[in-house]
Write a protein that holds these residues in place. Sequence first.
Motif, mmCIF file in Angstrom:
data_model
loop_
_atom_site.group_PDB
_atom_site.id
_atom_site.type_symbol
_atom_site.label_atom_id
_atom_site.label_comp_id
_atom_site.label_asym_id
_atom_site.label_seq_id
_atom_site.Cartn_x
_atom_site.Cartn_y
_atom_site.Cartn_z
ATOM 1 N N VAL A 1 0.837 -1.204 0.000
ATOM 2 C CA VAL A 1 0.000 0.000 0.000
ATOM 3 C C VAL A 1 0.877 1.261 0.000
ATOM 4 O O VAL A 1 0.642 2.208 -0.765
ATOM 5 N N PHE A 2 1.911 1.258 0.835
ATOM 6 C CA PHE A 2 2.777 2.438 0.937
ATOM 7 C C PHE A 2 3.482 2.721 -0.391
ATOM 8 O O PHE A 2 3.457 3.846 -0.899
ATOM 9 N N PHE A 3 4.096 1.686 -0.968
ATOM 10 C CA PHE A 3 4.817 1.883 -2.226
ATOM 11 C C PHE A 3 3.858 2.172 -3.379
ATOM 12 O O PHE A 3 4.218 2.858 -4.343
ATOM 13 N N GLY A 4 2.627 1.643 -3.293
ATOM 14 C CA GLY A 4 1.642 1.932 -4.320
ATOM 15 C C GLY A 4 1.372 3.421 -4.431
ATOM 16 O O GLY A 4 1.278 3.978 -5.541
ATOM 17 N N PHE A 5 1.285 4.086 -3.285
ATOM 18 C CA PHE A 5 1.034 5.522 -3.303
ATOM 19 C C PHE A 5 2.296 6.319 -3.650
ATOM 20 O O PHE A 5 2.202 7.409 -4.222
ATOM 21 N N LEU A 6 3.474 5.780 -3.321
ATOM 22 C CA LEU A 6 4.705 6.458 -3.752
ATOM 23 C C LEU A 6 4.823 6.431 -5.279
ATOM 24 O O LEU A 6 5.206 7.424 -5.908
ATOM 25 N N PHE B 1 7.877 11.262 -3.129
ATOM 26 C CA PHE B 1 7.577 11.580 -1.736
ATOM 27 C C PHE B 1 6.782 12.882 -1.589
ATOM 28 O O PHE B 1 6.849 13.548 -0.562
ATOM 29 N N ALA B 2 6.034 13.228 -2.612
ATOM 30 C CA ALA B 2 5.189 14.409 -2.538
ATOM 31 C C ALA B 2 4.085 14.203 -1.497
ATOM 32 O O ALA B 2 3.692 13.070 -1.187
ATOM 33 N N LYS C 1 0.712 11.231 2.287
ATOM 34 C CA LYS C 1 -0.256 11.329 3.378
ATOM 35 C C LYS C 1 -1.386 10.321 3.224
ATOM 36 O O LYS C 1 -1.807 9.681 4.192
ATOM 37 N N LEU C 2 -1.894 10.190 2.003
ATOM 38 C CA LEU C 2 -2.989 9.236 1.779
ATOM 39 C C LEU C 2 -2.535 7.809 2.033
ATOM 40 O O LEU C 2 -3.283 6.990 2.574
ATOM 41 N N GLY C 3 -1.302 7.494 1.642
ATOM 42 C CA GLY C 3 -0.783 6.148 1.863
ATOM 43 C C GLY C 3 -0.640 5.834 3.340
ATOM 44 O O GLY C 3 -1.053 4.762 3.804
ATOM 45 N N HIS D 1 -7.284 14.246 -5.249
ATOM 46 C CA HIS D 1 -7.367 13.125 -4.305
ATOM 47 C C HIS D 1 -7.878 11.855 -4.972
ATOM 48 O O HIS D 1 -7.350 10.763 -4.766
ATOM 49 N N ALA D 2 -8.937 11.971 -5.764
ATOM 50 C CA ALA D 2 -9.525 10.801 -6.420
ATOM 51 C C ALA D 2 -8.521 10.140 -7.354
ATOM 52 O O ALA D 2 -8.429 8.900 -7.415
ATOM 53 N N SER D 3 -7.747 10.922 -8.066
ATOM 54 C CA SER D 3 -6.746 10.365 -8.979
ATOM 55 C C SER D 3 -5.666 9.607 -8.227
ATOM 56 O O SER D 3 -5.280 8.488 -8.594
ATOM 57 N N PHE D 4 -5.181 10.211 -7.125
ATOM 58 C CA PHE D 4 -4.154 9.533 -6.329
ATOM 59 C C PHE D 4 -4.677 8.224 -5.743
ATOM 60 O O PHE D 4 -3.992 7.210 -5.731
ATOM 61 N N LEU D 5 -5.919 8.258 -5.263
ATOM 62 C CA LEU D 5 -6.496 7.048 -4.676
ATOM 63 C C LEU D 5 -6.697 5.961 -5.720
ATOM 64 O O LEU D 5 -6.420 4.775 -5.465
ATOM 65 N N ALA D 6 -7.170 6.323 -6.907
ATOM 66 C CA ALA D 6 -7.421 5.332 -7.957
ATOM 67 C C ALA D 6 -6.117 4.688 -8.430
ATOM 68 O O ALA D 6 -6.010 3.460 -8.520
ATOM 69 N N VAL D 7 -5.129 5.512 -8.732
ATOM 70 C CA VAL D 7 -3.841 4.979 -9.197
ATOM 71 C C VAL D 7 -3.163 4.185 -8.072
ATOM 72 O O VAL D 7 -2.617 3.103 -8.291
ATOM 73 N N GLY D 8 -3.217 4.722 -6.854
ATOM 74 C CA GLY D 8 -2.627 4.022 -5.713
ATOM 75 C C GLY D 8 -3.269 2.668 -5.485
ATOM 76 O O GLY D 8 -2.602 1.685 -5.171
#
Length: 464
Positions: free
Chosen positions: A47-52, A63-64, A69-71, A128-135
């Motif tokens: 999960v962590f690396f998915g958001f990175l 590391f933006a 933060k979401l991760g 936010h939605a884009s980061f969550l979907a890609v993550g």
Amino acid sequence: MTATIRTLQNASFTASKITTKDDSSLTKRTRRASIYAIMLVTDALAVFFGFLVSNALLLDQPFASPGLKLGLLSIPIFLALALNSNAYSRNALYKSAGATVRTVASLFATLALILFILFGLSILKEHHASFLAVGFLISSALIAGGRYVCHVFAKRMLGANPLSELIIVDGVPHGPIFDQPVIDAKEAGLNPDISDPAMLDRLGNLFRSIDRVIVACPVERHNDWALVLKSTGVTGDVYRHYRSAPADKHARGLIHASQVRPLTRIELSLKRLMDLVLVSMAILFLAPLMLVTAIAIKLESRGPILFKQQRLGHGNRLFNIYKFRSMRDDLCDFNGDRSTDRDDDRITRVGRFIRATSIDELPQLFNVLFGTMSLVGPRPHALGSKADSKLFWEIDRNYWLRHATVPGLTGLAQVRGFRGATMTRADLEQRLASDLEYIQRWSLGYDLLILARTFGVIIHRNGF
């Protein structure tokens, strides 16, 4: 396992003994726990690396702030949901597809919950939605890959069977049993004698690292072996020597199987965690009182401050219970053969006060700290305890089922007023019924309720 059971036929075979504690079959529980831990860590890292990676793809900065933060916010929520959905159950070791689906579903639910919270707080932003979907997509792929690796690792570490199983052959002919640890009960000196605490302790220690025990024995010994297995808290089956089918389900124990449900490893772990937190605070808070009590005991009479006595605990294993000494040292009853009465001449003046106020039980907080007892559970009895001139297990064989869980400093029987000397058969039956009910109804909330109710019965008319 079906093939194994069918080999219990009338053929000559000499069973081997388990002679060392290093037998690989006895370490499977530890290996499973290690694999579960690896699964949990790899899922969190996925999960962590998915958001990175989501950050790197959308912002060219791994590391933006948004993705990072979401991760970090997602990980604890995700793990809690995954644990609740049995994503780390025993089936996850060998049936990786189903467990992976449950894990990914937990991640999806986590991200949906985060979106809902952000929207509800009016802080949801377009990106936010884009980061969550890609993550989510990248994390799901990493989770699937990690689960596959763990699945392969589990096969290599645990073999074809993730459980540690033991077969005991007790006086019956049987065929060869392959790839299973086997004990010949007669050669090993094992006997399901419920009137022998030392034997029950030996069997309890033998089963300590075993997940499932299979016993092949004559029909007249079925109930004895079934009662031993059930009271030890181990999953087991008792088989006849001339059939491949197990004995009648109602013959596995002397009460219906649904009446006593031994706590699972996870439940015992949660109970242990609560014990450690609460008992650590209790010892610090009560240390001055215990120090004053120790000085008073030492000033009044010769002898040790603490009274130590062997009792049977979880899994029918013997342990030493500690109390403040309340009797004259030369008259202490180490086997509990004589019940204490209201005008007992063995009790000292200090002893009478600390028994009436339950202060004599405080050293058992260290039993809880060491893991031989719990804050809440069936009270452990002295080995020589009697009611109506009979040992407790001679009155009711179901007495041994109390040991399917960890003995307690207090319990359901105590808060119901069933404490003090056990003089009559009814005294024992009332305690036993409450103890079995407690095991059946167990939950952390129930433990906390019993602890709260205990403060109302610390001083009791039967406390002598």
